[in-house]
Design a protein around this motif. Structure first.
Motif, short mmCIF file in Angstrom:
data_model
loop_
_atom_site.label_atom_id
_atom_site.label_comp_id
_atom_site.label_asym_id
_atom_site.label_seq_id
_atom_site.Cartn_x
_atom_site.Cartn_y
_atom_site.Cartn_z
N VAL A 43 0.85 -1.19 0.00
CA VAL A 43 0.00 0.00 0.00
C VAL A 43 0.88 1.24 0.00
CG1 VAL A 43 -1.86 1.23 1.19
CG2 VAL A 43 -1.63 -1.24 1.48
N GLY A 44 0.60 2.15 -0.89
CA GLY A 44 1.28 3.45 -0.86
C GLY A 44 0.28 4.52 -0.47
N ARG A 61 -2.07 -2.59 -3.87
CA ARG A 61 -1.74 -3.52 -4.96
C ARG A 61 -1.69 -4.93 -4.40
NH1 ARG A 61 2.98 -1.09 -8.57
NH2 ARG A 61 1.61 -1.88 -10.21
N GLY A 69 6.06 -2.25 -6.33
CA GLY A 69 6.27 -1.01 -5.58
C GLY A 69 4.94 -0.39 -5.19
N PRO A 70 4.99 0.63 -4.33
CA PRO A 70 3.77 1.17 -3.74
C PRO A 70 2.99 2.15 -4.62
CG PRO A 70 5.66 2.27 -2.80
CD PRO A 70 6.20 1.24 -3.74
N ILE A 71 3.47 2.45 -5.81
CA ILE A 71 2.72 3.40 -6.63
C ILE A 71 2.21 2.70 -7.89
CG2 ILE A 71 2.72 5.67 -7.76
CD1 ILE A 71 5.20 6.38 -6.24
N ILE A 72 0.94 2.85 -8.15
CA ILE A 72 0.34 2.27 -9.36
C ILE A 72 0.76 3.10 -10.57
CG2 ILE A 72 -1.88 1.86 -10.52
CD1 ILE A 72 -3.07 1.39 -7.68
N PRO A 73 1.17 2.49 -11.66
CA PRO A 73 1.53 3.28 -12.84
C PRO A 73 0.31 3.99 -13.44
CG PRO A 73 2.45 1.06 -12.98
CD PRO A 73 1.47 1.06 -11.85
N ARG C 176 7.97 6.96 0.42
CA ARG C 176 7.36 5.75 -0.13
C ARG C 176 7.80 4.48 0.60
NH1 ARG C 176 2.89 7.63 -2.52
NH2 ARG C 176 3.42 9.28 -3.98
N HIS C 179 5.77 5.65 4.51
CA HIS C 179 4.31 5.71 4.43
C HIS C 179 3.73 4.66 3.49
CE1 HIS C 179 3.85 10.03 6.22
NE2 HIS C 179 4.28 9.14 7.08
N SER C 180 4.46 3.59 3.27
CA SER C 180 3.89 2.46 2.53
C SER C 180 3.66 1.33 3.51
CB SER C 180 4.86 1.99 1.44
OG SER C 180 4.87 2.93 0.41
N ARG C 181 2.70 0.48 3.16
CA ARG C 181 2.49 -0.73 3.96
C ARG C 181 2.93 -1.93 3.15
NH1 ARG C 181 -1.02 0.35 8.06
NH2 ARG C 181 -1.72 2.49 7.85
N LEU C 251 11.89 -1.76 -6.90
CA LEU C 251 10.64 -2.40 -7.31
C LEU C 251 10.05 -1.74 -8.55
CD1 LEU C 251 8.91 -3.20 -3.90
CD2 LEU C 251 10.01 -4.78 -5.50
N TYR C 252 10.25 -0.45 -8.69
CA TYR C 252 9.75 0.22 -9.91
C TYR C 252 10.47 -0.35 -11.12
CZ TYR C 252 8.12 3.71 -6.48
OH TYR C 252 7.54 4.35 -5.43
N ASP C 344 6.45 4.42 -14.06
CA ASP C 344 6.29 5.08 -15.36
C ASP C 344 7.58 5.72 -15.83
OD1 ASP C 344 3.33 4.80 -15.85
OD2 ASP C 344 3.33 5.73 -13.86
#
Lengths: 213, 370, 640
Positions: A43-44, A61, A69-73, C176, C179-181, C251-252, C344
């Motif tokens: 979770v982000g 996710r 990773g915690p951010i959805i593209p 990130r 503040h990420s879980r 991870l990105y 992205d």
């Protein structure tokens, strides 16, 4: 507990609203539910100045095979759970795709620019029409109204969790949600939150069945 | 009546920014945007209102004098021949009578300025129920405060000139505790503002039945009181200004200062005022510059005349004829002020900076040629 | 939520924690004895959650008055052989830096770990920057986790590393991570019993002659890093294109590779120990590659270190072309050399370099669709909470300065009230910088009279900021005859970062009663003229501000009202209503003051009747709008 296979990898869910609407509690509930169903979860959270009336969003996710990773593209949110129409639509602009399932609380929370008369809040009819033209599914849930039937508008967020369960967008089971809700909310408001969950669940199921007629 | 469809932005541009605010208080307290703290008035936030009451009531925006003369003086305004060179009224404004006056034997004792005419009249109208509240400036010269006096004691506590411009008219926007008739003692700009307020039915202005205007050749801006305090004069009881001196009185002690000392505190807006004798008041009162125990009294309106008559009968007031030999001096003093200001205003007008010059060119030329 | 999981004694159990909770767990697993911090997003929850659970374990936790004091305290514990943790946001490292650079020279004893949370993109900070550069300049080793679980692992290991090298270690988190879980597999928690001992013969000094010792220490660290499992690679053994990534980039990059189906063609190298750089590990992966892409958050730290290393060893390496933030090939949302990473950005760079197009699994929305939807959406600006006393204080100061009439300057500081620089704070602040800067700047400005600067100066500082950094500036001002008004906005807590207590709160980190260090007593004892006012009493407060501005010298006005969020929890609300028949609405004399200007979110506009209304769901009943309403239309319920 039987492990269910995710329809795709990863499944991307955005929970969005305005600071103070209980975004983080819901991302916690959804993520914990994912864990209980033995999926991997990340979770982000974006809550920089969240208590100061700004927009808040959580990216959840779910995955089984590799880590994310915690951010959805951009353009890859499968479900957007919005506690506020404007913020839900804002997430669609950035993260929506043609098959996104959108679940929106129809109750607006006006931005300060709108309250001050500087900006205009769009007509909800127009906004929802536009969203329906853009994405596969739009479920409009009068969550704040339903919550007010329970005497506490603050539980609109859990009504929306119920709607997420009832929408069938994700392979979450209602009983898992309930187990998690019981665990994460304080004992004295457990019953209230359970009721809120079922109100949302039934509302979403009702809308779905009307649609399928 | 000539009105300008203007509002706060223009008031800011034409009045506040050039420093023309008189601190009359006519625009203070009606809306949340113009505020006063003691004798300071400021616009604290743009209200974006294009046609606003603040602009209409300001004595430093376009003021249709002939209209207001007709409003206040009725028929008498028609007789008023402002273009007669020999007429006293051409310079002093509508004038039913001109006296030396002072408090009468029945007025009782109090510490007034000069003859105590203002205080005795205000006490009388309050005592006789002609009004039930009076808008005054109370406190000592270094701690002035607005007072809505409803008792004789409160009126008496307000005696004495304050010299600091105080925005008393703002009290007309406060709840007036069911008071139906009010009296005002104010500077000429405040009387003008009152008339403009009455015209647009602003606040409780309509309830003001008696306006006593004070002769005023200038008043002092917000830097004056801090200066007084700095000079150790924060506790003076009374203040008076002569031709070249300021007298500060503390108990029995009198401290004299050169007038030049306080000249720098004169409000810039007073330098552009051509109404030193409150032409729209019911009664105008000032010093005599001659006999310290007497006031000059100009009776202007019918209401003013009625009140003076009654006060004379009741021995509240005592009058004597205005000394013939003093007349040219009075006329010249007022005229000089008018001419100086009109000259300056004419220049300003040509620069298109000041919006309030409201006399016709004919009228201006008349004064300038006198 | 998290705190129940971080105290679980169930090794092997998988729990969902956020990065800060995970780092707290790491400290527990390492058997931490002493924890100190000044709160700051995104770091606050590490110490926050440890304070919550400290009683279960009987270790010491404090909120300190500022970061340098926190670090000094932690170092004290370390000198006595205990394990100590000190947490802060990146900005806090600056505050602690003087001590850090000194202490690092003399070294320490018990494991001393700093968790420094950077905020790339500045989600909850005024600036973003990269604390790795400061760590490197101070010669302090840095660990940089890529996931929540790794954050736990690194904090835990950092204690052992610190003890082994006898120097402090920094774990660099970012928003990130903090503040990420993510899922963390719990490990055993260490037993806590440990006697503090600091023998009279032991010495920890700072002298320039120790620099070589620190250099030797870094060499030792590098050897340890060379075999650390935190440095690893992923993908083919040999690849023409290699991605070097740190932290969240890992991870990105992985997701980008999978979605472009390039995982068998591109190698990912992930050093988890960016300083000192594990040189042999890096050189091994530079060897044989032709193109290197750098993916890291904020500034090009890894990139610069690797480029320097390459320059030194280029004769043994083939020609390599580098692509990164420094070269401008990798850009965040605001351009190169700054900002966050995401999938992205990585995907775009890799697609460009390989010519491999990306096909999303679901059909994307068209540009036109997005544009026409976007056009409907008004922005949502930050706003002070309903009933926030800062709004009242700002309006008081705005009014007072207008009435004062000499273009007074307002010098802002750090806290919720930094929103004084935004519309919700009436754009009041002329300057806004860092903790304590307001009083210092005001000192300087007020000394410029001889250069013709005659405007009155008002510094606005928060209560927590007052203790943190303002007191020395005030002493300086008094000593040097500064002439300004310092307004302390006292809401009783450190509100911005989550209502942590401060020296004026009467509570400490673990909730015990504590001595109240009264702001007015401190100020009075320094000889200041002090006045306490209530910002909710608008007219009186304006009067006080004006009076104090006019007085010569440096004066202090405390505007005191509890934070609305706290007050709302603790007090019974009085209900505010609108007598709609009295509302002037859009007419002269109001022009929608409450909704258009005042801007409390509880003041809403009843569109149907074109009058003001109160949103009862969020109104906290402060009643300030009752005094401000020009028509007397807003009243307490019962007075209608």
């Amino acid at each position: 507990m039987q492990k269910e296979t995710l329809l795709k990898e990863p499944v991307n869910l955005i929970i969005t609203g305005v600071g103070g609407q209980g975004n983080i509690l819901v991302s916690e509930i959804v993520a914990q539910t994912g864990c209980r169903q033995e999926w991997n979860v990340v979770v982000g959270e974006s809550y920089g100045l969240s208590q100061r009336g700004g927009a808040v969003s959580s990216h959840v996710r779910l995955f089984q095979h590799q880590e994310y990773g915690p951010i959805i593209p951009i353009g890859e949110a499968d479900v957007i759970l919005g506690f506020e129409p404007l913020e839900a639509a804002r997430q669609v602009v950035d993260y929506g795709h043609k098959n996104t399932c959108l679940i929106i609380n129809s109750h607006p929370v006006y931005p300060i620019g709108v309250l001050r008369g500087k900006n205009k809040y769009p007509s909800l009819d127009l906004l929802f029409k536009k969203l329906r033209e853009m994405v596969a599914e739009v479920l409009i849930i009068p969550a704040t109204k339903l919550a007010s039937q329970l005497g506490e508008t603050v539980v609109q967020n859990v009504v929306m969790v119920g709607a997420l369960a009832g929408s069938g967008c994700l392979p979450f089971r209602a009983d898992t949600f309930i187990e998690v809700i019981k665990k994460v909310v304080p004992p004295k408001v457990r019953t209230l939150n359970e009721k809120a969950f079922y109100l949302g669940l039934e509302e979403a199921q009702k809308i779905k069945s009307l649609k399928s007629l | 009546m000539k009105v300008s469809p203007k509002g706060a932005p223009q008031l800011k541009e034409e009045v506040f920014e050039p420093g023309l605010c008189t601190a009359c208080g006519g625009c203070v307290g009606y809306c949340p945007y113009i505020k006063a703290a003691a004798d300071r008035v400021a616009m604290i936030y743009p209200c974006n209102c294009e046609e606003g009451q603040c602009y209409q009531v300001c004595p430093r925006t376009l003021t249709d004098l002939p209209f207001f003369r007709a409003q206040v003086f009725g028929e008498r305004a028609l007789e008023f021949n402002k273009f007669n060179q020999d007429s006293l009224e051409a310079v002093l404004g509508v004038c039913r009578a001109l006296y030396f006056a002072r408090a009468g034997a029945a007025a009782g004792s109090f510490q007034g300025q000069y003859g105590g005419v203002t205080t005795s009249l205000m006490r009388y109208v309050l005592a006789t129920g002609k009004i039930d509240g009076a808008l005054l400036v109370g406190g000592k010269p270094a701690q002035p405060r607005p007072v809505l006096a409803t008792t004789i004691q409160q009126v008496e506590a307000c005696t004495g000139s304050k010299y600091a411009a105080f925005p008393t008219l703002s009290m007309l926007y406060q709840p007036t505790q069911n008071l139906s008739s009010l009296g005002l003692v104010g500077r000429p700009c405040q009387v003008t503002a009152l008339r403009k307020m009455q015209q647009v039915k602003a606040g409780a202005a309509g309830q003001v039945k008696l306006a006593i205007g004070l002769f005023c050749f200038w008043s002092l801006g917000p830097e004056f009181i801090p200066w007084l305090i700095e000079m150790g004069l924060g506790l003076i009881d009374k203040m008076d200004v002569t031709v070249d001196e300021v007298l500060f009185q503390k108990g029995e002690e009198v401290i004299r200062q050169n007038l030049a000392e306080i000249r720098s505190f004169i409000k810039p807006s007073c330098q552009l005022c051509y109404d030193p004798v409150a032409e729209l008041a019911d009664l105008a009162v000032g010093s005599t510059e001659y006999e310290a125990d007497w006031n000059t009294l100009i009776v202007r309106s019918q209401a003013g005349e009625n009140l003076v008559k009654e006060a004379l009968q009741q021995d509240i007031l005592e009058v004597k004829p205005y000394p013939k030999e003093r007349l040219p001096l009075l006329k010249q003093a007022v005229l000089t002020k008018k001419q100086r200001v009109l000259q300056a205003l004419k220049a300003e007008k040509e620069n298109n900076r000041v919006g309030y010059l409201n006399l016709s060119p004919a009228e201006i030329n008349f004064y300038l040629k006198l | 939520m998290g705190w129940q999981d971080i105290v679980r004694e169930e090794p092997g159990k998988q729990v969902l924690l956020n990065g800060n909770e995970a780092m707290a767990r790491g400290a527990l697993e390492a058997g931490v004895h002493f924890v100190s911090a000044y709160p700051g997003s995104p770091s606050s929850e590490v110490t926050g959650v440890l304070a919550q659970v400290s009683k279960n374990f009987n270790f010491y936790v404090e909120w300190s008055v500022n970061e340098i004091v926190a670090l000094e305290g932690a170092a004290g514990a370390s000198f006595a052989g205990l394990r100590a943790l000190c947490t802060m946001k990146a900005d806090g490292l600056n505050v602690a830096y003087d001590f850090l650079t000194s202490m690092n020279l003399g070294g320490c004893r018990g494991g001393l770990v700093l968790v420094v949370a950077d905020d790339p993109f500045g989600h909850s900070s005024l600036k973003e920057y990269d604390s790795r550069f400061l760590a490197a300049a101070a010669w302090v080793p840095v660990l940089e986790p890529s996931t929540v679980q790794e954050a736990r692992d690194m904090v835990k290991w950092a204690f052992a590393l610190s003890e082994q090298i006898k120097g402090p270690v920094i774990v660099r988190s970012v928003t990130r991570i903090s503040h990420s879980r993510g899922i963390v597999t719990l490990k055993a928690m260490k037993q806590m019993a440990q006697e503090a001992d600091f023998k009279p013969t032991q010495q920890f000094h700072t002298f320039a002659r120790f620099h070589q010792e620190v250099r030797e220490r870094l060499k030792q660290v590098e050897e340890l890093f060379a075999v650390s499992p935190f440095n690893f690679s992923f993908g083919p053994e040999k690849a023409d294109l290699t991605v070097f990534t740190c932290g969240t980039g890992w991870l990105y990059t992985k997701e980008a590779l999978f979605s472009l189906q390039l995982e068998d063609q591109i190698k990912i190298v992930r050093p988890g120990t960016p300083f000192p750089l594990p040189k042999q590990f890096i050189l091994g992966h530079l060897s044989g590659t032709k193109k290197v892409v750098f993916i890291e958050e904020t500034r090009p730290f890894l990139e610069e270190k690797v480029l320097a290393l390459y320059a030194l060893h280029s004769e043994n390496l083939s020609q390599i072309k580098f692509y990164g933030k420094a070269t401008g090939h990798v850009a965040g949302l605001r351009g190169p050399e700054c900002g966050e990473m995401n999938t992205d950005i990585v995907r775009e760079v890799l697609a460009r370099l390989t010519g491999r197009p990306y096909h999303a699994s679901a059909a994307p929305l068209t540009k036109e669709e997005k544009k026409s939807l976007q056009a409907l959406l008004p922005p949502r600006d930050y706003v002070l909470c309903p009933g926030c006393p800062h709004r009242a204080s700002f309006w008081v100061v705005k009014s007072a300065l207008a009435l004062e009439g000499n273009n007074g300057m307002v010098i802002g500081d750090i806290g919720c009230y930094s929103m004084g620089a935004m519309e919700t704070g009436f754009n009041l602040f002329n300057t806004l910088h860092c903790m304590g800067a307001s009083a210092g700047i005001a000192n300087g400005l007020s000394k410029l009279q001889s250069y013709g600067f005659k405007q009155p100066v008002v510094a606005m500082v928060g209560d927590s900021t007052f203790y943190h950094a303002v007191i020395p500036a005030l002493i300086n001002g008094r000593w040097n005859k500064a002439n300004y008004l310092c307004i302390v906005l006292d809401n009783g807590v450190t509100a911005m970062t989550g209502h942590q207590p401060h020296p004026g709160s009467g509570k400490n980190a673990v909730g015990e009663e504590a001595e109240v260090i009264s702001i007015e007593e401190v100020a009075k004892s320094l000889g200041f003229m002090v006045k306490v006012s209530d910002p909710f009493r608008y007219t009186e407060a304006i009067h006080d501000v004006l009076k104090l501005i006019r007085m010569p010298g440096l004066k202090i006005l405390i505007l005191r009202q509890p934070c609305a969020l706290v007050a709302n929890r603790e007090q019974k609300r009085r209900k505010v209503v609108v007598r709609q028949e009295l509302c002037r609405g859009d007419a002269c004399g109001c022009m929608r003051f409450c909704t258009r200007v005042w801007g409390c979110p509880a003041n809403v506009w009843d569109k149907k009747h074109e009058v003001a209304a109160i949103d009862p769901a969020i109104c906290v009943g402060c009643g300030v709008c009752i005094e401000l309403c020009p028509a007397g239309a807003i009243v307490w319920e019962g007075n209608d």
